[in-house]
Design a protein around this motif. Structure first.
Motif, PDB file in Angstrom:
ATOM      1  N   PHE A  93       0.836  -1.196   0.000  1.00 19.42           N
ATOM      2  CA  PHE A  93       0.000   0.000   0.000  1.00 19.42           C
ATOM      3  C   PHE A  93       0.872   1.248   0.000  1.00 19.42           C
ATOM      4  N   GLN A  94       0.289   2.369  -0.437  1.00 15.79           N
ATOM      5  CA  GLN A  94       0.988   3.653  -0.437  1.00 15.79           C
ATOM      6  C   GLN A  94       0.811   4.324   0.922  1.00 15.79           C
ATOM      7  N   GLY A  95       1.340   3.698   1.955  1.00 17.79           N
ATOM      8  CA  GLY A  95       1.162   4.206   3.304  1.00 17.79           C
ATOM      9  C   GLY A  95       1.261   3.066   4.295  1.00 17.79           C
ATOM     10  N   PRO A  96       0.466   3.086   5.374  1.00 14.63           N
ATOM     11  CA  PRO A  96       0.514   1.998   6.357  1.00 14.63           C
ATOM     12  C   PRO A  96       0.152   0.670   5.718  1.00 14.63           C
ATOM     13  N   GLN A  97       0.715  -0.399   6.261  1.00 15.15           N
ATOM     14  CA  GLN A  97       0.510  -1.730   5.696  1.00 15.15           C
ATOM     15  C   GLN A  97      -0.379  -2.578   6.614  1.00 15.15           C
ATOM     16  N   PRO A  98      -1.242  -3.425   6.038  1.00 17.58           N
ATOM     17  CA  PRO A  98      -2.030  -4.348   6.863  1.00 17.58           C
ATOM     18  C   PRO A  98      -1.136  -5.345   7.592  1.00 17.58           C
ATOM     19  N   LYS A  99      -1.725  -6.054   8.521  1.00 19.13           N
ATOM     20  CA  LYS A  99      -0.998  -7.114   9.221  1.00 19.13           C
ATOM     21  C   LYS A  99      -0.434  -8.102   8.191  1.00 19.13           C
ATOM     22  N   PRO A 100       0.764  -8.641   8.427  1.00 23.36           N
ATOM     23  CA  PRO A 100       1.420  -9.495   7.418  1.00 23.36           C
ATOM     24  C   PRO A 100       0.879 -10.920   7.395  1.00 23.36           C
ATOM     25  N   VAL A 101      -0.417 -11.040   7.133  1.00 23.84           N
ATOM     26  CA  VAL A 101      -1.061 -12.353   7.035  1.00 23.84           C
ATOM     27  C   VAL A 101      -1.213 -12.699   5.561  1.00 23.84           C
ATOM     28  N   LEU A 102      -0.661 -13.836   5.153  1.00 22.25           N
ATOM     29  CA  LEU A 102      -0.672 -14.266   3.756  1.00 22.25           C
ATOM     30  C   LEU A 102      -1.432 -15.586   3.635  1.00 22.25           C
ATOM     31  N   HIS A 160     -17.260  -6.127  -7.346  1.00 23.08           N
ATOM     32  CA  HIS A 160     -16.724  -4.841  -6.889  1.00 23.08           C
ATOM     33  C   HIS A 160     -15.274  -4.712  -7.311  1.00 23.08           C
ATOM     34  N   LEU A 161     -14.923  -3.553  -7.863  1.00 23.83           N
ATOM     35  CA  LEU A 161     -13.546  -3.292  -8.288  1.00 23.83           C
ATOM     36  C   LEU A 161     -13.015  -2.064  -7.569  1.00 23.83           C
ATOM     37  N   CYS A 162     -11.800  -2.176  -7.013  1.00 18.65           N
ATOM     38  CA  CYS A 162     -11.152  -1.001  -6.435  1.00 18.65           C
ATOM     39  C   CYS A 162      -9.644  -1.189  -6.483  1.00 18.65           C
ATOM     40  N   ARG A 163      -8.947  -0.176  -6.038  1.00 18.13           N
ATOM     41  CA  ARG A 163      -7.483  -0.145  -6.158  1.00 18.13           C
ATOM     42  C   ARG A 163      -6.794  -0.149  -4.798  1.00 18.13           C
ATOM     43  N   GLY A 164      -7.448  -0.724  -3.797  1.00 18.34           N
ATOM     44  CA  GLY A 164      -6.896  -0.788  -2.451  1.00 18.34           C
ATOM     45  C   GLY A 164      -7.546   0.228  -1.539  1.00 18.34           C
ATOM     46  N   ASN A 165      -7.734  -0.155  -0.259  1.00 18.41           N
ATOM     47  CA  ASN A 165      -8.562   0.689   0.604  1.00 18.41           C
ATOM     48  C   ASN A 165      -8.155   0.631   2.066  1.00 18.41           C
ATOM     49  N   PHE A 166      -6.996   0.057   2.407  1.00 15.75           N
ATOM     50  CA  PHE A 166      -6.626  -0.106   3.812  1.00 15.75           C
ATOM     51  C   PHE A 166      -6.304   1.236   4.459  1.00 15.75           C
ATOM     52  N   ARG A 167      -6.995   1.547   5.570  1.00 19.44           N
ATOM     53  CA  ARG A 167      -6.744   2.763   6.352  1.00 19.44           C
ATOM     54  C   ARG A 167      -6.711   4.010   5.464  1.00 19.44           C
ATOM     55  N   THR A 195      -5.832   4.409   2.450  1.00 22.59           N
ATOM     56  CA  THR A 195      -4.774   4.523   1.454  1.00 22.59           C
ATOM     57  C   THR A 195      -5.099   3.625   0.266  1.00 22.59           C
ATOM     58  N   PHE A 196      -4.121   3.373  -0.621  1.00 20.94           N
ATOM     59  CA  PHE A 196      -4.407   2.625  -1.845  1.00 20.94           C
ATOM     60  C   PHE A 196      -3.147   1.905  -2.314  1.00 20.94           C
ATOM     61  N   GLU A 202     -10.531  -4.816   9.845  1.00 26.18           N
ATOM     62  CA  GLU A 202     -11.173  -4.410  11.083  1.00 26.18           C
ATOM     63  C   GLU A 202     -10.696  -3.049  11.581  1.00 26.18           C
ATOM     64  N   GLU A 203      -9.515  -2.596  11.120  1.00 31.02           N
ATOM     65  CA  GLU A 203      -9.028  -1.283  11.551  1.00 31.02           C
ATOM     66  C   GLU A 203      -9.909  -0.150  11.044  1.00 31.02           C
ATOM     67  N   GLY A 204     -10.431  -0.290   9.827  1.00 32.64           N
ATOM     68  CA  GLY A 204     -11.328   0.713   9.270  1.00 32.64           C
ATOM     69  C   GLY A 204     -10.602   1.900   8.671  1.00 32.64           C
ATOM     70  N   ASN A 205     -11.341   2.661   7.865  1.00 28.03           N
ATOM     71  CA  ASN A 205     -10.794   3.874   7.254  1.00 28.03           C
ATOM     72  C   ASN A 205     -10.815   5.043   8.232  1.00 28.03           C
ATOM     73  N   VAL A 206     -10.181   6.141   7.804  1.00 29.76           N
ATOM     74  CA  VAL A 206      -9.973   7.283   8.697  1.00 29.76           C
ATOM     75  C   VAL A 206     -11.142   8.257   8.560  1.00 29.76           C
ATOM     76  N   LEU A 207     -12.252   7.912   9.177  1.00 27.04           N
ATOM     77  CA  LEU A 207     -13.412   8.791   9.270  1.00 27.04           C
ATOM     78  C   LEU A 207     -14.269   8.314  10.425  1.00 27.04           C
ATOM     79  N   ALA A 208     -15.207   9.138  10.841  1.00 25.69           N
ATOM     80  CA  ALA A 208     -16.059   8.809  11.979  1.00 25.69           C
ATOM     81  C   ALA A 208     -17.298   8.047  11.523  1.00 25.69           C
ATOM     82  N   GLU A 209     -17.887   7.296  12.462  1.00 30.25           N
ATOM     83  CA  GLU A 209     -19.120   6.574  12.128  1.00 30.25           C
ATOM     84  C   GLU A 209     -20.213   7.534  11.664  1.00 30.25           C
ATOM     85  N   SER A 210     -20.312   8.695  12.297  1.00 33.06           N
ATOM     86  CA  SER A 210     -21.339   9.667  11.892  1.00 33.06           C
ATOM     87  C   SER A 210     -21.125  10.122  10.458  1.00 33.06           C
ATOM     88  N   GLU A 211     -19.870  10.252  10.040  1.00 32.88           N
ATOM     89  CA  GLU A 211     -19.558  10.649   8.664  1.00 32.88           C
ATOM     90  C   GLU A 211     -19.903   9.529   7.685  1.00 32.88           C
TER      91      GLU A 211
END
Length: 367
Positions: free
Chosen positions: A94-103, A239-246, A248-249, A341-350
């Motif tokens: 990822f272009q930023g923080p990395q998920p847990k190293p589970v393969l 569903h298609l996307c380009r990465g979404n952890f925390r 980032t992408f 489970e970490e989730g993206n950087v926004l609030a539940e209300s958002e």
């Protein structure tokens, strides 16, 4: 112009931010402070609550928020016969923080089927939903793209063609089991076709000895095998996307390299397509979409809490309608709000404000 069957005019990808009670319970379970049954009871309670919230904002399809998962893909794949997870070094970054190293890796022949635990997850969702329950699972390509031959020992599969065949059959049995449990709306999360639109990742695949030109066809064939035994009244979506952890992408690049295969070879009914940033390219590839398929435009980002301009979103839908009839379009976020489970950087209300806005815009446009 409301749709009687999914994908709906206002829809969402699936995962939702984990509430504090879920995060706390999972942490306590990891420390051994509570047992599996107590964790399940808390998950059940929080899933019932999040179903009610989805219904309250006006969504016609609901998920369990993936509250029982740590990862969008690993929790499903590691429970297929012949697959195991382990701790190792991630190859796709990822272009930023990395998920847990589970393969993931193959530990035995695929193609068999024991009852998958997520069948019970779906049954709970169905029992508590007043509207259409939706199940999201990773696409079969998720067991291959990140690892390649490294995940598939030659001692088990001397031929990769045999691996692809057996993996498709494993999925076909799983999809049929969801259907037999009553599921009529299933989504394959297929990030890897979007990754194969990124020149850097295509180079990475070539460097490990595989052909990025032929992989989309391999993946398309597996997906078609996976859904071949789905009943006629089951909606299959991708569903298609380009990465979404925390928030980032991983990848960048428009859909052009895979568009014809994506829309005309793969036999799903609908597509949830990331379109929240310039990294997704133009709407021009939508010209390849057949008249009997639906495209859900992922114009609302889950990567930040800032609410988009409604007028800007409506203009974007008008732009897309230059390449595909507006009757074939719908609106959603570009991805889930919590791919892990970490989730993206926004609030539940958002998160809920974005989903409510999607419903209101869809009503403005399609009635």
């Amino acid at each position: 112009m409301k749709r009687a069957k999914p994908p709906f005019r206002a829809d969402h990808v699936g995962s939702l931010l984990r509430p504090p009670a879920i995060k706390d319970a999972r942490a306590r379970r990891e420390r051994g402070e509570i047992g599996a049954e107590e964790l399940k009871a808390i998950e059940d309670r929080e899933i019932e609550a999040v179903i009610r919230k989805q219904e309250a904002v006006g969504l016609q399809s609901v998920t369990d928020g993936e509250f029982r998962r740590a990862f969008w893909q690993i929790d499903f794949l590691e429970r297929l016969d012949g697959v195991e997870s382990y701790v190792g070094e991630r190859k796709i970054k990822f272009q930023g923080p990395q998920p847990k190293p589970v393969l993931l890796r193959v530990k035995g022949k695929l193609g068999g089927y024991a009852p998958h635990p997520m069948i019970e997850h779906f049954k709970f969702l169905q029992a508590n939903a007043k509207c259409t329950p939706k199940m999201s699972i990773p696409s079969p390509s998720s067991l291959h793209f990140r690892y390649g031959r490294q995940a598939v020992p030659e001692s088990i599969y001397p031929s990769m063609d045999e691996f692809y065949r057996d993996l498709g059959q494993s999925y076909s049995k799983a999809v049929r089991a969801f259907a037999d449990a009553g599921c009529r709306y299933i989504q394959l999360d297929e990030v890897n076709l979007a990754y194969l639109c990124d020149p850097a990742l295509r180079g990475q695949i070539a460097d490990r000895g595989e052909d990025p030109e032929t992989l989309p066809l391999v993946y398309a064939d597996m997906i078609n095998v996976a859904i071949a035994d789905a009943p006629a009244d089951m909606t299959t979506a991708m569903h298609l996307c380009r990465g979404n952890f925390r928030s980032t992408f991983v990848a960048s690049g428009g859909y052009d390299p895979v568009a014809e295969i994506l829309f005309n070879t793969i036999k799903v009914d609908g597509y949830f397509m990331e379109y929240d940033s310039e990294r997704a390219g133009s709407f021009e590839p939508l010209r390849f979409v057949p008249k009997d398929k639906t495209v859900v435009l992922g114009l609302v980002t889950t990567k930040s809490g800032q609410l988009e301009s409604r007028d800007a979103l409506k203009r974007r839908i008008d732009e897309a309608a230059k390449f595909i009839d507006i009757s074939q379009l719908a609106l959603s976020p570009q991805c889930g709000f919590a791919s892990t489970e970490e989730g993206n950087v926004l609030a539940e209300s958002e998160q809920w404000a974005k989903l409510e806005m999607i419903v209101e815009i869809a009503e403005d446009i399609w009635g």
